[in-house]
Design an enzyme around this catalytic site. Structure first.
Site, mmCIF file in Angstrom:
data_model
loop_
_atom_site.group_PDB
_atom_site.id
_atom_site.type_symbol
_atom_site.label_atom_id
_atom_site.label_comp_id
_atom_site.label_asym_id
_atom_site.label_seq_id
_atom_site.Cartn_x
_atom_site.Cartn_y
_atom_site.Cartn_z
ATOM 1 N N ASP A 357 1.133 -1.187 -0.136
ATOM 2 C CA ASP A 357 0.495 -0.142 -0.017
ATOM 3 C C ASP A 357 1.067 1.270 0.226
ATOM 4 O O ASP A 357 0.577 2.275 -0.659
ATOM 5 C CB ASP A 357 -0.337 0.353 1.122
ATOM 6 N N ASP A 419 -8.953 -2.248 3.022
ATOM 7 C CA ASP A 419 -8.824 -2.035 4.324
ATOM 8 C C ASP A 419 -10.174 -1.658 5.080
ATOM 9 O O ASP A 419 -9.597 -1.659 5.978
ATOM 10 C CB ASP A 419 -9.825 0.416 3.895
#
Length: 584
Positions: A357, A419
């Protein structure tokens, strides 16, 4: 190694981020000199290091907007004979630097400069010496907005440049927070409870095919590595071939989300008192299992919801509600189906995705020609996309503030499914461990709260930096450190790390053995436990899973009365038929 790599990447990412050109969004208010329609705001991107814009429109000067887009304004010969006195010229981007354009405009009397760009808007940069020399604002405006200005207001127009203040956080963040934390908590609780219930009811006969739940998939280190390679490859492919792959992703989402919605609603539908009749005998795929009519109707409903969303997915007013509902159902289904067997597996997966990420959000802007993050570009859809389609793998809520700058930003706030799913798998593991060690769900509650705190930190970073944030940068440390520290404090880190608190085959509940043997007098140990004062924990001695305590061999070597020691299932098959309990 993963932790060392993560620590090594962070300083580099921060330094690279600080080195970027400063830029802000502003507005240009356009009105017609001939009266006519009411004024309209258009988005601009400017660099405050050239010159600051007033925050209040009433303090901005309304000047004549002059169309000079036929010229690049790169040499004195491109200037008009009478200059740009008290005007804001519109010029075309290209052929020379921003500094050369704004220096010529300022020298000819202009009070501002708007550069029209057919490409992605980038901040007009320069160096410190150039910033000190220039005293007029310079900004970029899209070619589409320029065409709309002259189409709506004609050629005789006036414009004012200003930069209104924007709220740090939008109210839609509250909605996203509730959806994300609620999905993680519900999915983690459901996954943990379902897993333990299936262990206890492993040998129970179930005649209904619709009652057979899907088996959970344990994630191995090899699967984690393969998954990471697939994620990186797919993201890069989407960046370069977005228009070709976006429809494939939409199709996969429709299929997976309808399956997830069916999985979430089926326990509720099975409680309904009607629709229990089954389909007649046939040889058709799926129908040969003779599903109940109510389950068949539920499947049709889930497919219909997915099809409706796919048809009206670009309707910004209400389609986002269907997308969020399908997305939450998909996340719950994935949390129920995918299982991390140990905290070691959780740590490996979360740290790898943490690096993934951070790299694709903070590092890739310095590796791409456009200077944009690959992750943000793919998640929000490239501005130059011919299809103008958006990936559906996000929760999206429209902005609720009334600031004019809402025109510049994306009209929706987004939170990716990753997420939610990645920390949610850790929350599910914590709940399963809670049940095994009988810790009153302390790990589950602590990890869920840590996820909520990490999400709040993400929102704060988003408000302060005013750019897309890798949420796992904040969620992974919060959840991993909290759950690990709690296990260390409770002196259960060894079991928590290796998952050794989980029994592969849990013993059958005591009520099953009691029913099979009839009423039995309480044993001495049970009598002592029953006399303990209320509120005290009753700890039973651990017994082997393969053999009931009643069948243990005597220590003195004498022959044991009743059946010989054997497996529980064999003993039940040969036991005297003295009860009415159905034999498994």
């Amino acid at each position: 190694m993963a932790a060392t790599a993560t620590v090594a990447w962070l300083p580099a990412a921060i330094l690279l981020f600080v080195a970027q050109v400063a830029c802000e969004y502003g507005m240009v208010r356009v009105v017609s000199e001939m009266g006519g329609p009411k004024g309209k705001d258009y988005c601009i991107l400017y660099n405050p290091q050239w010159a600051h814009l007033p925050h209040d429109l009433s303090k901005a000067s309304l000047l004549q907007l002059r169309d000079w887009t036929a010229s690049m304004l790169c040499s004195p010969s491109d200037l008009p004979a009478k200059g740009f006195s008290n005007q804001i010229p519109l010029v075309t981007r290209g052929n020379c630097t921003f500094y050369e354009k704004v220096r010529l405009a300022q020298g000819s009397g202009a009070h501002g400069l708007l550069i029209v760009s057919k490409e992605t808007l980038v901040p007009p940069g320069g160096n410190k010496t150039q910033y000190e020399e220039i005293g007029i604002p310079v900004a970029l405006v899209s070619h589409k907005d320029m065409v709309d200005i002259f189409k709506s207001f004609g050629r005789a127009v006036r414009a004012a440049l200003y930069a209104p203040n924007e709220p740090l956080l939008d109210y839609n963040m509250v909605i996203i927070f509730i959806m994300a934390v609620g999905t993680v908590a519900l999915g983690g609780y459901w996954a943990g409870s379902r897993d333990v219930r299936k262990r206890y009811m492993k040998h129970k006969r179930d005649d209904g095919p619709e009652k057979q739940e899907d088996e959970a998939v344990d994630v191995t280190p090899i699967m984690t590595c393969v998954f990471m390679v697939m994620c990186c490859s797919m993201l890069v492919l989407l960046y370069y071939f977005y228009d070709h792959l976006v429809y494939m992703i939409i199709g996969i989402f429709c299929l997976a989300s309808s399956t997830g919605l069916y999985s979430c609603l089926s326990p509720l539908v099975q409680r309904l008192p009607f629709g229990k009749c089954r389909v007649r005998d046939n040889n058709l795929p799926y129908f040969h299992k003779r599903p109940q009519v109510r389950m068949l109707l539920l499947a049709l409903f889930c497919v219909a919801v997915s099809v409706v969303w796919s048809i009206f997915r670009n309707e910004d007013q209400w389609a986002w509600i269907l997308q969020d509902a399908l997305g939450i159902a998909f996340c719950l289904y994935m949390l129920k189906t995918i299982r991390l067997p140990t905290f070691k597996a959780c740590t490996l997966l979360l740290l790898l995705l943490f690096i993934y990420d951070v790299f694709f959000v903070f590092i890739t802007p310095f590796l791409t020609k456009s200077g944009n993050s690959i992750m943000v570009e793919v998640a929000t859809g490239p501005m130059d996309s011919a299809t103008h389609e958006k990936l559906p793998m996000v929760l999206k809520v429209p902005r609720l503030n009334t600031s004019p700058l809402a025109l510049c930003d994306r009209p929706f706030s987004l939170l990716g499914f990753g997420d939610i799913l990645v920390p949610g798998l850790l929350v599910a593991y914590c709940h399963r461990f809670d049940i095994q060690v009988q810790s009153s769900r302390i790990y589950f509650v602590a990890c869920t709260i840590a996820y909520g705190i990490g999400l709040l930190v993400t929102f704060m970073a988003l408000a302060l930096m005013q750019r897309g944030q890798p949420a796992l940068l904040y969620l992974v440390p919060c959840t991993l450190m909290t759950s690990g520290a709690l296990a260390l404090w409770r002196r259960e880190l060894g079991m928590f790390w290796t998952g050794s608190g989980f029994a592969k085959d849990l013993p059958q509940p005591s009520w099953a053995l009691a029913t099979a043997q009839g009423p039995q007098p309480p044993k001495e140990s049970e009598a002592v436990l029953s006399q303990q004062p209320p509120g005290k924990a009753q700890v039973m001695p651990a017994m082997p899973a393969e053999q009931p305590p009643e069948l243990a061999e005597p220590k003195d070597g004498a022959a044991a009365p009743g059946p010989r020691p054997c497996s529980q299932l064999t003993w039940l098959l040969h036991a005297p038929r003295t009860t009415h309990m159905p034999i498994p």
